[in-house]
Design a protein around this motif. Structure first.
Motif, PDB file in Angstrom:
ATOM      1  N   LYS A  48       0.831  -1.214   0.000  1.00 53.75           N
ATOM      2  CA  LYS A  48       0.000   0.000   0.000  1.00 53.75           C
ATOM      3  C   LYS A  48       0.857   1.252   0.000  1.00 53.75           C
ATOM      4  O   LYS A  48       0.656   2.177  -0.794  1.00 53.75           O
ATOM      5  N   THR A  49       1.851   1.290   0.908  1.00 56.08           N
ATOM      6  CA  THR A  49       2.748   2.445   0.954  1.00 56.08           C
ATOM      7  C   THR A  49       3.500   2.580  -0.363  1.00 56.08           C
ATOM      8  O   THR A  49       3.722   3.690  -0.852  1.00 56.08           O
ATOM      9  N   THR A  50       3.874   1.439  -0.949  1.00 54.66           N
ATOM     10  CA  THR A  50       4.600   1.479  -2.218  1.00 54.66           C
ATOM     11  C   THR A  50       3.754   2.161  -3.298  1.00 54.66           C
ATOM     12  O   THR A  50       4.257   2.996  -4.059  1.00 54.66           O
ATOM     13  N   PHE A  84       2.026  11.180   6.060  1.00 54.40           N
ATOM     14  CA  PHE A  84       2.813   9.958   6.169  1.00 54.40           C
ATOM     15  C   PHE A  84       2.316   9.026   7.269  1.00 54.40           C
ATOM     16  O   PHE A  84       1.678   9.449   8.222  1.00 54.40           O
ATOM     17  N   GLN A  85       2.660   7.755   7.085  1.00 53.61           N
ATOM     18  CA  GLN A  85       2.250   6.727   8.034  1.00 53.61           C
ATOM     19  C   GLN A  85       2.903   6.949   9.395  1.00 53.61           C
ATOM     20  O   GLN A  85       2.271   6.794  10.425  1.00 53.61           O
ATOM     21  N   GLU A  86       4.177   7.324   9.399  1.00 51.63           N
ATOM     22  CA  GLU A  86       4.867   7.526  10.671  1.00 51.63           C
ATOM     23  C   GLU A  86       4.807   8.996  11.075  1.00 51.63           C
ATOM     24  O   GLU A  86       4.531   9.854  10.241  1.00 51.63           O
ATOM     25  N   MET A 159      -2.878   9.931   1.595  1.00 50.66           N
ATOM     26  CA  MET A 159      -2.759   9.715   3.038  1.00 50.66           C
ATOM     27  C   MET A 159      -2.451   8.253   3.324  1.00 50.66           C
ATOM     28  O   MET A 159      -3.172   7.361   2.902  1.00 50.66           O
ATOM     29  N   ASP A 160      -1.358   8.032   4.037  1.00 49.96           N
ATOM     30  CA  ASP A 160      -0.891   6.670   4.293  1.00 49.96           C
ATOM     31  C   ASP A 160      -1.172   6.273   5.737  1.00 49.96           C
ATOM     32  O   ASP A 160      -0.394   6.608   6.629  1.00 49.96           O
ATOM     33  N   GLU A 161      -2.249   5.567   5.958  1.00 47.57           N
ATOM     34  CA  GLU A 161      -2.639   5.124   7.306  1.00 47.57           C
ATOM     35  C   GLU A 161      -2.341   6.193   8.345  1.00 47.57           C
ATOM     36  O   GLU A 161      -1.630   5.924   9.309  1.00 47.57           O
ATOM     37  N   PRO A 162      -2.907   7.389   8.179  1.00 42.60           N
ATOM     38  CA  PRO A 162      -2.502   8.469   9.078  1.00 42.60           C
ATOM     39  C   PRO A 162      -2.866   8.195  10.532  1.00 42.60           C
ATOM     40  O   PRO A 162      -2.253   8.747  11.433  1.00 42.60           O
TER      41      PRO A 162
HETATM   42 MG   LIG Z   1       2.567   1.203   4.775  1.00 43.79          MG
END
Ligand SMILES: [Mg+2]
Ligand SMILES: Nc1ncnc2c1ncn2[C@@H]1O[C@H](COP(=O)(O)OP(=O)(O)OP(=O)(O)O)[C@@H](O)[C@H]1O
Lengths: 261, 296
Positions: A48-50, A84-86, A159-162
């Motif tokens: 997903k992030t990719t 970002f996710q992090e 939005m990556d798993e915010p």
């Molecule tokens: Mg990810």
């Protein structure tokens, strides 16, 4: 023309010794249309992030093309804002500084200050605008990150798993905020999550990925209106999505690896 | 002498307080008074050892020369600080001569090291390539540069400054490139999706993030160069400065004056390190947030 279009996209990574390549995405065809809120769901590690990195322009596909309004994406741009996710705030800047950093310096400090304040208000952090990130809770940090991205007025929001690092209560609250913001100004959004309820609440379309390597397993359209999460329609849809997800999650224990001579 | 006032004990008042803040008063932090105590004890130990060596030497060793005792040395130091000249200059003039040389050398070296470190951080290949000259510089002891510096600059100030600078470049270049290479990818991504230029990003994200590493490098460089400064002044022919003063006094059998210079070198070096750099380091670490981990 689609806003973002992925055509026959493959992505692989070389391992450290550079003698093996792992295929992470296989033959992804995905069109993101104007004003859509597309939720990408799938198990952890499915790519997903990719996908988001490819859309943002942080990475290039191994094969296939990724275009933004018809043009090949070769580099990141402020037109495609990313959350970002992090946690990604700069620890030595306060909330205002973090939101101010990415803004265009062609704007005067005054104009920028107004923008910063407006978006701090929007995410409800007016009382914390002079605080450093380490004095904020996880949920507050992600709100600042969202404000920072929105303040750039991007054309597309990625939005990556915010909210995946947050507790259920906070996550629900922020989901609602995102929903409200989107209802107000209908941006094109690609929202990655592994939480199906979150996708059902937010998305106008849900795209499901299988893992190892990531492939599109199914798509569901939900319309743009608000939805009743306890309705039969939604719970049937949830069951359908979960039933699609489970067999593949188990079958994908072995990763596909190719060896380079 | 009471270094520490009695602080309010939080546990004693926590159940008797309204609101959620308790003011404890602002006294000298315990850690500071303790470290001052250890510092004083350490200094006393050094002075005692010095006194023992001096008395033993003077009683049993040599009848012609005398080993200056701490009392004599500090007395003489007081005299010099008062303005008495030796070797044509006052102690202040020797000190300022040395400090000036050091500052010029240090500044030039930091500029070069910073540039090299930034260049080395631009890519894996640049880093691997750059580390070679940097390691070569690092491994050659400062005084081994004597033939090079004499060839390039002749005897005098230029030669001393060169030797000082050459010992600072490597630690600065290494620390700058290490710091810059540690910048998390996500910060790079933030910059790339912003309106800001690469230079803005370097100045406002990458360098500030690297500051803790950079200051450690500066601190090592400062220690290296402070030692090299004195050594260089002893051999490259300058007419003023602490190293020169030690060399000349020793040649003139004026050991007492030489000892006063050693005391000054030690005090100034400690001040630069313990007051300037240690505080800078602490300040920057606090500023970066004790929460580097929390920020991942
Ligand atoms: Mg990810
Ligand atoms: N830079 C990289 N080098 C090598 N492998 C990578 C790299 N980035 C990602 N991968 C691999 O690609 C796969 C997909 O990673 P990705 O981060 O896209 O997953 P994800 O779906 O976002 O997972 P999660 O839900 O845990 O965030 C993983 O198996 C990961 O190990």
């Amino acid at each position: 023309m689609s806003v973002i279009e992925m055509n026959g996209v493959y992505k692989s990574y070389l391992n450290r010794k550079r003698d093996t390549a792992t295929i992470v995405l296989r033959n992804i065809d995905l069109r993101i249309e104007e004003n859509e809120f597309v939720c990408i769901v799938g198990p952890s590690g499915c790519g997903k992030t990719t996908i988001l990195n490819l859309m943002a322009g942080f990475e290039r596909p191994t094969k296939g093309s990724v275009t933004y309004r018809g043009e090949e994406i070769t580099a990141p741009s402020f037109k495609r804002g990313v959350v970002f996710q992090e946690y990604s705030l700069l620890p030595w800047m306060d909330v205002r500084g973090n939101i101010d950093f990415p803004l265009d310096r062609k704007l005067s400090a005054d104009e920028r200050g107004k923008i910063v304040d407006k978006y701090i208000d929007l995410v409800g952090l007016s009382e914390h605008k002079d605080q450093r990130p380490n004095h904020l809770s996880g949920g507050m940090k992600q709100r600042v990150a969202i404000a920072r991205t929105l303040a750039l007025r991007p054309d597309v929001l990625l939005m990556d798993e915010p909210f995946s690092a947050l507790d259920e209560q906070t996550r629900k609250h922020l989901d609602q905020e995102i929903r409200d913001i989107w209802t107000k100004d209908r941006k094109t959004v690609v929202f990655v999550t592994h939480n199906i309820n979150e996708a059902l609440l937010l998305g106008t379309r849900i795209v499901m990925l299988s893992s190892s390597p990531g492939q599109i397993l199914g798509e569901w359209r939900l319309g743009t209106g608000p939805r009743d999460m306890s309705s039969k329609y939604i719970s049937d849809l949830r069951d359908e999505i979960i039933s699609k997800l489970e067999p593949c999650a188990c079958a994908s224990a072995g990763k596909k690896v190719i060896t380079i001579e | 002498m009471q270094l520490r006032k009695k602080r309010t004990n939080v546990a004693d008042v926590i159940d008797k307080t309204d609101g959620n803040k308790i003011y404890l008063g602002n006294d000298l932090p315990r850690s500071l008074s303790v470290s001052l105590l250890y510092f004083a004890l350490g200094v006393i130990f050094v002075v005692v050892v010095w006194q023992i060596i001096a008395s033993t030497y003077n009683a049993y060793w040599s009848s012609i020369l005398t080993f200056p005792t701490p009392v004599e040395a500090f007395g003489k130091l007081g005299e010099y600080i008062g303005g008495t000249k030796f070797l044509r200059y006052t102690m202040w003039e020797h000190l300022s001569g040395s400090l000036l040389r050091w500052m010029v050398g240090f500044t030039v070296a930091v500029a070069i090291g910073l540039t090299a470190g930034i260049l080395m951080s631009t890519g894996e290949r640049m880093y691997r390539f750059g580390m070679v000259p940097v390691s070569i510089l690092q491994i050659i002891p400062g005084l081994a540069w004597l033939p090079v510096t004499i060839l390039l600059f002749g005897y005098g100030d230029g030669a001393a400054i060169f030797i000082i600078a050459i010992t600072v470049i490597s630690p600065v270049a290494i620390s700058v490139s290490t710091g810059l290479r540690r910048v998390p990818k996500v910060y790079k991504h933030i910059a790339e999706t912003s309106y800001r230029s690469r230079l803005d990003t370097l100045l406002e994200i990458r360098l500030p993030f690297s500051l803790p590493d950079i200051v450690s490098g500066l601190r090592i460089g400062m220690a290296n160069s402070w030692r090299m400064l004195i050594a260089a002044e002893m051999v490259v022919g300058v007419a003023r400065g602490l190293g020169f003063a030690i060399q000349m006094s020793t040649d003139n059998l004026d050991y007492l004056s030489a000892f006063t210079c050693i005391i000054i070198i030690c005090v100034i070096g400690l001040m630069l390190d313990k007051l300037l750099f240690a505080n800078l380091e602490r300040h920057i670490r606090n500023r970066m947030g004790a929460d580097e981990e929390a920020e991942r």
